[in-house]
Design a protein around this motif. Structure first.
Motif, PDB file in Angstrom:
ATOM      1  N   ARG A  44       7.287  21.329 -16.603  1.00  0.00           N
ATOM      2  CA  ARG A  44       8.415  21.332 -15.949  1.00  0.00           C
ATOM      3  C   ARG A  44       8.192  21.591 -14.437  1.00  0.00           C
ATOM      4  O   ARG A  44       7.500  22.692 -14.229  1.00  0.00           O
ATOM      5  N   GLY A  56       8.101  26.901 -13.979  1.00  0.00           N
ATOM      6  CA  GLY A  56       8.892  25.953 -14.781  1.00  0.00           C
ATOM      7  C   GLY A  56       8.740  26.186 -16.311  1.00  0.00           C
ATOM      8  O   GLY A  56       9.582  25.978 -17.263  1.00  0.00           O
ATOM      9  N   ALA A  59      10.878  29.117 -17.204  1.00  0.00           N
ATOM     10  CA  ALA A  59      12.268  28.738 -17.040  1.00  0.00           C
ATOM     11  C   ALA A  59      12.587  28.086 -18.562  1.00  0.00           C
ATOM     12  O   ALA A  59      13.534  28.220 -19.085  1.00  0.00           O
ATOM     13  N   GLU A  60      11.579  27.594 -19.382  1.00  0.00           N
ATOM     14  CA  GLU A  60      11.913  26.736 -20.354  1.00  0.00           C
ATOM     15  C   GLU A  60      11.602  27.181 -21.699  1.00  0.00           C
ATOM     16  O   GLU A  60      11.693  26.593 -22.706  1.00  0.00           O
ATOM     17  N   HIS A  62      12.422  29.506 -23.667  1.00  0.00           N
ATOM     18  CA  HIS A  62      13.578  29.802 -24.559  1.00  0.00           C
ATOM     19  C   HIS A  62      13.896  28.333 -25.692  1.00  0.00           C
ATOM     20  O   HIS A  62      14.303  28.572 -26.680  1.00  0.00           O
ATOM     21  N   GLN A  63      13.664  27.206 -24.775  1.00  0.00           N
ATOM     22  CA  GLN A  63      13.683  26.124 -25.609  1.00  0.00           C
ATOM     23  C   GLN A  63      12.670  26.113 -26.840  1.00  0.00           C
ATOM     24  O   GLN A  63      12.860  25.471 -28.008  1.00  0.00           O
ATOM     25  N   GLN A 410       3.199  18.902 -26.326  1.00  0.00           N
ATOM     26  CA  GLN A 410       4.584  18.882 -25.785  1.00  0.00           C
ATOM     27  C   GLN A 410       5.132  17.559 -25.832  1.00  0.00           C
ATOM     28  O   GLN A 410       4.518  16.285 -25.191  1.00  0.00           O
ATOM     29  N   TRP A 451      13.833  16.279 -19.303  1.00  0.00           N
ATOM     30  CA  TRP A 451      14.781  17.360 -19.902  1.00  0.00           C
ATOM     31  C   TRP A 451      16.104  17.084 -19.820  1.00  0.00           C
ATOM     32  O   TRP A 451      16.836  17.432 -20.811  1.00  0.00           O
ATOM     33  N   ARG A 452      16.855  16.584 -18.557  1.00  0.00           N
ATOM     34  CA  ARG A 452      18.267  16.210 -18.525  1.00  0.00           C
ATOM     35  C   ARG A 452      18.288  15.033 -18.004  1.00  0.00           C
ATOM     36  O   ARG A 452      18.124  14.506 -16.968  1.00  0.00           O
ATOM     37  N   ARG A 479      15.930  15.789 -23.398  1.00  0.00           N
ATOM     38  CA  ARG A 479      16.077  16.942 -24.491  1.00  0.00           C
ATOM     39  C   ARG A 479      17.512  17.014 -24.620  1.00  0.00           C
ATOM     40  O   ARG A 479      18.213  17.471 -25.488  1.00  0.00           O
ATOM     41  N   ASP A 480      18.357  17.002 -23.321  1.00  0.00           N
ATOM     42  CA  ASP A 480      19.695  17.276 -23.484  1.00  0.00           C
ATOM     43  C   ASP A 480      20.619  16.278 -24.381  1.00  0.00           C
ATOM     44  O   ASP A 480      21.274  16.715 -25.227  1.00  0.00           O
TER      45      ASP A 480
END
Length: 576
Positions: A44, A56, A59-60, A62-63, A410, A451-452, A479-480
């Protein structure tokens, strides 16, 4: 081992069982952990420079906690000229500005602690960058000096020393030796580099090298990490005299050259190094670990790396390379558990990493696929994406049912394939350059993550173009998009990891269920969980039992019994 210990009340209906491994009662989080590999430059990009960074990752994180993994392994983020994507380290005790700073690293550790995720970092002790201060000092010093003795310098062969000291070859193609120009401008000695010429090998016969890496270990342990994945852990020590070698450059066995005879790999003195490192880690508590990237065979030899006073884990490359060859897969699993049980160590299982074609692509061929160690280019036969993703999900579910630890790479939770259409002008892997494009290299499995879907660069970063281009088709795999789809690859991974923990499969047992082990299918019983994978062309009838999870059609069902198992599908059933 008692067969009775493996049977549930209804197990006789399964027919003949061949027990291999008893459930584990040993302590240690790593024995059953699922560890997620992050390739930092592709995870990220928070600052918009086209390269992933530590901020990055933070920030991610938590995913990844939401995915259900236990720990994260970070590929190199140290200071480096990035000739080999960070595996050419110029300073082992600092963060490369590409990725941030030590302050960013400390913030990452703090967030991981908050999320109850452990952090493991890559250590690269076989070689460093030619820009490392120690190697620069060696170049400036005379032959025979203490500075040169930090590395493996030798005089060349022939009347004028114009031939390399031996015939060893680089993993990346070409000779494993480069001749230097001495400070007086004359042609001089040669230095060894098992990898790129910008990556000189350390001389582990020198106690000063040992002292330096013990300092590095303590530096990162003091910052709160949970351990190290040790890069090419089998290569540090070379055989005395550096004899010629006629086998493969990577030391893998061939008919004429068994791997245990390779003079640059698996030398006995390595074990004393890792015993010393193990003692250092234990000063920091019982939960810090060493994992060996030790590509040695056969499996009983690999077990020597994970004896009680050495490494905690070793990567299971035979399992990765077995692919979907069922006889080979069964043999590797049985041999792994038997060999590692003999030394009281857990096995590990892995299907993808940053050095191999992603398994969603490897499994997308009905005939021969890419050669081990090579990527897939635009002119190569292309994998069937749908077939590959289906088989990848089945293979992962089969793997996550096994007792022991597991490593995820990943993006595999998104079902990402290799990026096969990268033009030669954008390729970064030194393998591609050193072979003149004859070997595609590893870029395809290293492409940044989506990611999005609606954002620039599929949410990887909102600034410069990523260092490798994301395929346009990856927007549908972002991912979203997958988070919103209950039947997605991502949500299957979440369910698999949650069930794996609830059922304690990582600490479990294994017995082959012979009725479902054949040319087209493979099955085992782990405690009361029956795991069946069908690779045949025809559906496979299943025994009576509660469906816990299946890799396609519908992720889970509480119904008794199950529809026949489709081609390229795995199921977990409760034997009750």
């Amino acid at each position: 081992m008692s067969v009775d210990s493996l049977l549930s009340p209804a197990a006789p209906a399964l027919g003949t069982l061949t027990p291999i491994h008893d459930a584990s009662t040993a302590h240690g989080w790593w024995r059953s952990a699922v560890i997620y590999q992050i390739y930092p430059r592709s995870f990220r990009d928070l600052n918009g420079d086209g390269i992933g960074d530590l901020a990055g990752i933070t920030a991610e994180l938590h995913q990844l906690a939401g995915l259900g993994v236990d720990a994260v392994w970070l590929s190199p983020f140290y200071r480096s000229p990035q000739r080999d994507a960070g595996y050419d380290v110029s300073d082992y005790c600092d963060v490369d500005p590409l990725f941030g700073s030590l302050t960013d690293f400390d913030a990452l550790i703090a967030e991981a602690n908050r999320l109850q995720l452990r952090i493991i970092v890559d250590l690269v002790p076989n070689h460093c960058s030619d820009q490392h201060v120690a190697f620069q000092a060696a170049l400036s010093a005379p032959a025979g000096s203490p500075e040169r003795d930090m590395f493996i310098f030798r005089d060349g062969q022939g009347p004028d020393g114009t031939e390399p000291p031996n015939n060893w070859q680089s993993h990346f193609g070409g000779p494993a030796w480069t001749r230097i120009t001495e400070p007086d401008g004359q042609p001089g000695q040669w230095y060894l580099h098992l990898f790129d010429s910008s990556q000189p090998d350390f001389n582990w016969d020198n106690p000063a090298v040992h002292a330096e890496f013990e300092r590095v270990l303590r530096f990162w342990l003091d910052r709160g990490i949970s351990g190290f994945r040790v890069d090419v852990a089998h290569a540090l020590v070379k055989a005395a005299g550096l004899p010629d070698w006629g086998g493969r450059a990577d030391g893998n066995s061939t008919d004429d050259f068994p791997g245990h005879e390779a003079p640059m790999f698996g030398q006995p003195a390595l074990h004393d190094i890792y015993r010393r490192w193990r003692s250092i880690l234990e000063e920091y508590g019982p939960d810090r670990i060493l994992c060996a990237e030790a590509n040695v065979d056969p499996l009983p030899r690999l077990a020597q790396w994970v004896r009680p006073d050495e490494m905690h884990q070793a990567f299971n490359f035979p399992f990765l390379h077995a692919g979907l060859e069922l006889d080979r897969l069964r043999g590797v699993i049985s041999d792994s558990l038997t060999a590692l049980d003999a030394v009281g160590a857990p096995s590990t299982w892995v299907l993808s990493n940053h050095d191999v074609v992603r398994h969603a692509s490897r499994f997308g061929y009905n005939g021969p696929g890419p050669r081990d160690g090579d990527g897939i280019g635009p002119s190569d036969p292309q994998p069937d994406g749908q077939l590959g993703r289906r088989r990848a999900a089945a293979a992962t579910m089969f793997m996550l049912g096994l007792p022991g630890g597991a490593y995820l790479y990943q993006g595999e939770e998104l079902g990402l394939p290799d990026a096969t259409q990268i033009p030669g002008s954008l390729r970064q892997d030194p393998t591609f350059a050193r072979t003149g494009g004859a070997r595609i290299g590893r870029d395809g499995c290293r492409v940044p993550l989506p990611w999005r879907s609606a954002e620039l660069h599929a949410g990887f970063g909102n600034g410069l173009d990523p260092w490798l281009p994301l395929p346009e088709s990856w927007g549908t795999l972002a991912r979203d998009k997958q988070q919103a789809d209950p039947a997605s690859h991502l949500n299957l991974y979440r369910e698999m990891l949650a069930r794996r923990g609830t059922l304690r499969l990582g600490q479990g047992s294994l017995a082959w269920v012979e009725e479902y082990c054949g040319e087209a299918s493979l099955a085992y019983l782990n405690g009361n969980t029956l795991v069946v994978m069908n690779l045949g062309a025809e559906p496979l009838p299943l025994p009576h039992g509660e469906v816990l999870l299946r890799s396609s059609v519908q992720h889970s069902s509480a119904a008794e019994g199950a529809d026949p198992l489709g081609s390229g599908e795995t199921i977990w059933l409760k034997a009750s």
